[in-house]
Motif scaffolding. Structure first.
Motif, short mmCIF file in Angstrom:
data_model
loop_
_atom_site.label_atom_id
_atom_site.label_comp_id
_atom_site.label_asym_id
_atom_site.label_seq_id
_atom_site.Cartn_x
_atom_site.Cartn_y
_atom_site.Cartn_z
N LYS A 46 0.78 -1.22 -0.16
CA LYS A 46 0.15 0.16 -0.08
C LYS A 46 0.70 1.21 0.03
O LYS A 46 1.90 1.19 0.64
CB LYS A 46 -1.00 -0.08 1.31
CG LYS A 46 -1.92 1.10 1.18
CD LYS A 46 -2.79 0.86 2.36
CE LYS A 46 -4.13 2.09 2.40
NZ LYS A 46 -3.69 3.48 2.23
N ALA B 247 -2.65 4.95 -7.72
CA ALA B 247 -3.64 4.06 -7.10
C ALA B 247 -2.89 3.73 -5.62
O ALA B 247 -1.67 3.68 -5.75
CB ALA B 247 -3.93 2.66 -7.73
N TRP B 248 -3.66 3.46 -4.67
CA TRP B 248 -3.42 3.11 -3.32
C TRP B 248 -2.48 1.77 -3.36
O TRP B 248 -1.73 1.49 -2.27
CB TRP B 248 -4.20 3.12 -2.36
CG TRP B 248 -4.70 4.64 -1.99
CD1 TRP B 248 -6.01 5.15 -2.26
CD2 TRP B 248 -4.00 5.75 -1.48
NE1 TRP B 248 -6.18 6.43 -2.08
CE2 TRP B 248 -4.96 6.77 -1.54
CE3 TRP B 248 -2.69 5.85 -1.12
CZ2 TRP B 248 -4.39 8.10 -1.11
CZ3 TRP B 248 -2.30 7.24 -0.73
CH2 TRP B 248 -3.22 8.35 -0.61
N ARG B 249 -2.60 0.84 -4.13
CA ARG B 249 -1.97 -0.35 -4.35
C ARG B 249 -0.83 -0.45 -5.39
O ARG B 249 -0.71 -1.41 -5.71
CB ARG B 249 -2.88 -1.54 -4.29
CG ARG B 249 -3.57 -1.63 -2.97
CD ARG B 249 -2.64 -2.33 -2.03
NE ARG B 249 -3.59 -2.44 -0.66
CZ ARG B 249 -3.04 -3.01 0.53
NH1 ARG B 249 -1.69 -3.30 0.50
NH2 ARG B 249 -3.68 -3.15 1.48
N ARG C 108 -6.84 6.58 -6.26
CA ARG C 108 -7.99 5.81 -6.19
C ARG C 108 -7.50 4.57 -5.55
O ARG C 108 -6.43 4.26 -5.61
CB ARG C 108 -8.90 5.72 -7.36
CG ARG C 108 -8.03 5.13 -8.77
CD ARG C 108 -8.35 3.86 -9.15
NE ARG C 108 -7.79 3.61 -10.18
CZ ARG C 108 -6.88 2.52 -10.36
NH1 ARG C 108 -6.62 1.76 -9.44
NH2 ARG C 108 -6.32 2.21 -11.44
N ARG C 109 -8.69 3.75 -5.26
CA ARG C 109 -8.52 2.55 -4.56
C ARG C 109 -7.81 1.38 -5.84
O ARG C 109 -8.39 1.61 -6.75
CB ARG C 109 -9.72 1.94 -3.70
CG ARG C 109 -9.95 2.57 -2.75
CD ARG C 109 -11.25 2.41 -2.23
NE ARG C 109 -11.55 0.99 -2.03
CZ ARG C 109 -12.50 0.29 -1.61
NH1 ARG C 109 -13.81 1.02 -1.64
NH2 ARG C 109 -12.75 -1.22 -1.03
N GLY C 110 -7.02 0.46 -5.22
CA GLY C 110 -6.83 -0.38 -6.25
C GLY C 110 -5.44 -0.69 -6.86
O GLY C 110 -4.31 0.16 -6.24
#
Length: 410
Positions: free
Chosen positions: A27, A335-337, A384-386
């Motif tokens: 993350k 993206a956060w991941r 964004r998430r993912g």
């Protein structure tokens, strides 16, 4: 009996298809770390005139140290121009196709013009991994890649399905109908026709494009964006003052480089472009110079590979490349991941370019956190998430930024 598909196949096939990133992604921290971009772009004693006087030398340094030479070949030559569908997307879009000669390489340019447009319209130029036919939903009459080395993107194939599952529903095909509704035209070119994204085939194509000096694939693909601008600027249906380039991952690297070398480009969306794109080379997170040049040596020149393990010695960095497109708007997606693309390194690069934007009366990147997206700013970063990829949430951010700076929208 249910058919079992090994997980490694689901992961490996799309990676071979688009050649993107490591899947083991921690993350991304919301806390900013690391040193500021260097060398610093201080405005003390610097004027617009002195900055602009030094731009040619700075571009030459990026050619020498990172990307190889910008191809010297002339503008695009239009061999053919046809209307594919005058009422596509339920009557909202007009699809046209051009056959182009780019320095001896033949390729296709597909455009989609909003039928309801009143006067010259803004246009977004895109390079996609699977070519124009996939980008336009395999519409009958839209040509596929001219090269036989393009990835297998058949809509019913397992590779296509698994790629969408991992990298998002819009990795191959943007939401064309929604983009048209916002008032934007689209233009697509498959840069793999000019230089294939293949270690086995790239060198020969690069030699043909630039025989006298070394050129990397990213520079060649960036040059392809400019050749599309040649065609669009000759057509008064498109607004010369509102021409954007969009790219994801390695196409984002090329989009940014194109704007640094071509002042006709008015806005850039560089999504998850990572090392060699918006992310600082002098960064201890994400993909290293050693990793990217070992996997894709043909993307850059030989000199860039020599900085593996000694990134501190490179004389240029990406905040300076961003500075070369000042004061034009730049959107950086993350993206956060997707730590592999190092969003923090991109944020620091954008901050490092602020002194140049200030020379033009712009605040540049104003947000003080990765997640504090401001579409009105001349440089904006969204998260964004993912994972690494392109999905509907990304396009909401892309369109918000375009609307804010090009004055279109629903």
């Amino acid at each position: 009996m249910r058919r079992f598909i090994p997980l490694f196949l689901i992961v490996a096939l799309p990676l071979m298809l688009v050649g993107c990133v490591s899947m083991a992604l921690p993350k991304v921290s919301a806390r900013h770390g690391g040193e500021a971009a260097r060398p610093p772009l201080e405005t003390a004693g610097l004027t617009r005139q002195s900055w602009e006087a030094g731009q040619a030398d700075l571009r030459a340094a990026f050619e020498a140290e990172v990307y190889g030479a910008w191809p010297e070949a002339g503008p695009a030559r239009v061999l053919d121009h046809t209307v594919v569908d005058a009422a596509a997307y339920d009557g909202a879009g007009r699809i046209e196709e051009y056959t182009l000669d780019l320095a001896g390489a033949q390729t296709h340019l597909a455009t989609v013009l909003p039928v309801a447009a009143d006067g010259p319209v803004p246009v977004v130029v895109m390079q996609m991994f699977c070519g124009n036919h996939a980008a336009l939903g395999w519409h009958e009459g839209v040509s596929g890649p001219a090269t036989d080395r393009a990835p297998d993107c058949a809509p019913s194939g397992f590779a296509s399905w698994s790629t969408r599952q991992i990298f998002g529903r819009h990795i191959m095909e943007p939401p064309v109908a929604e983009i048209l509704a916002h008032g934007y035209a689209l233009a697509f070119i498959y840069a793999g026709d000019i230089v294939p994204d293949s270690a086995a085939a790239a060198d020969e194509a690069l030699d043909e494009l630039s025989a006298d000096v070394q050129t990397g694939a990213i520079a060649a693909w960036a040059w392809a964006y400019s050749r599309v601008i040649d065609v669009l600027e000759a057509d008064d249906r498109y607004d010369r003052q509102r021409m954007a380039v969009w790219g994801h991952s390695r196409n984002g690297k090329s989009a940014l480089l194109a704007a640094a070398f071509d002042p006709r480009i008015d806005l850039v969306i560089a999504h998850q472009s990572g090392t060699g794109g918006t992310t600082l080379t002098r960064s201890d997170a994400g993909e290293s110079v050693a990793q990217i040049t070992e996997a894709y040596p043909y993307w850059f020149n030989d000199r860039f590979e020599s900085y593996a393990g000694r990134e501190e010695e490179i004389p240029v960095d990406q905040h300076q490349l961003i500075g070369l497109m000042a004061p034009r708007p730049l959107l950086i997606g993350g993206a956060w991941r997707d730590q592999w693309s190092d969003p923090n390194g991109s944020w620091r690069a954008a901050r490092g370019a602020n002194p140049v934007y200030a020379l033009y009366g712009s605040d540049g990147l104003e947000q003080d956190a990765l997640g504090a997206f401001d579409p009105e700013a001349d440089i904006a970063v969204f998260m964004r998430r993912g994972l690494h990829g392109v999905n509907a949430a990304d396009w909401r951010h892309f369109l918000a930024f375009l609307d804010a700076h090009f004055g279109a929208g629903e």
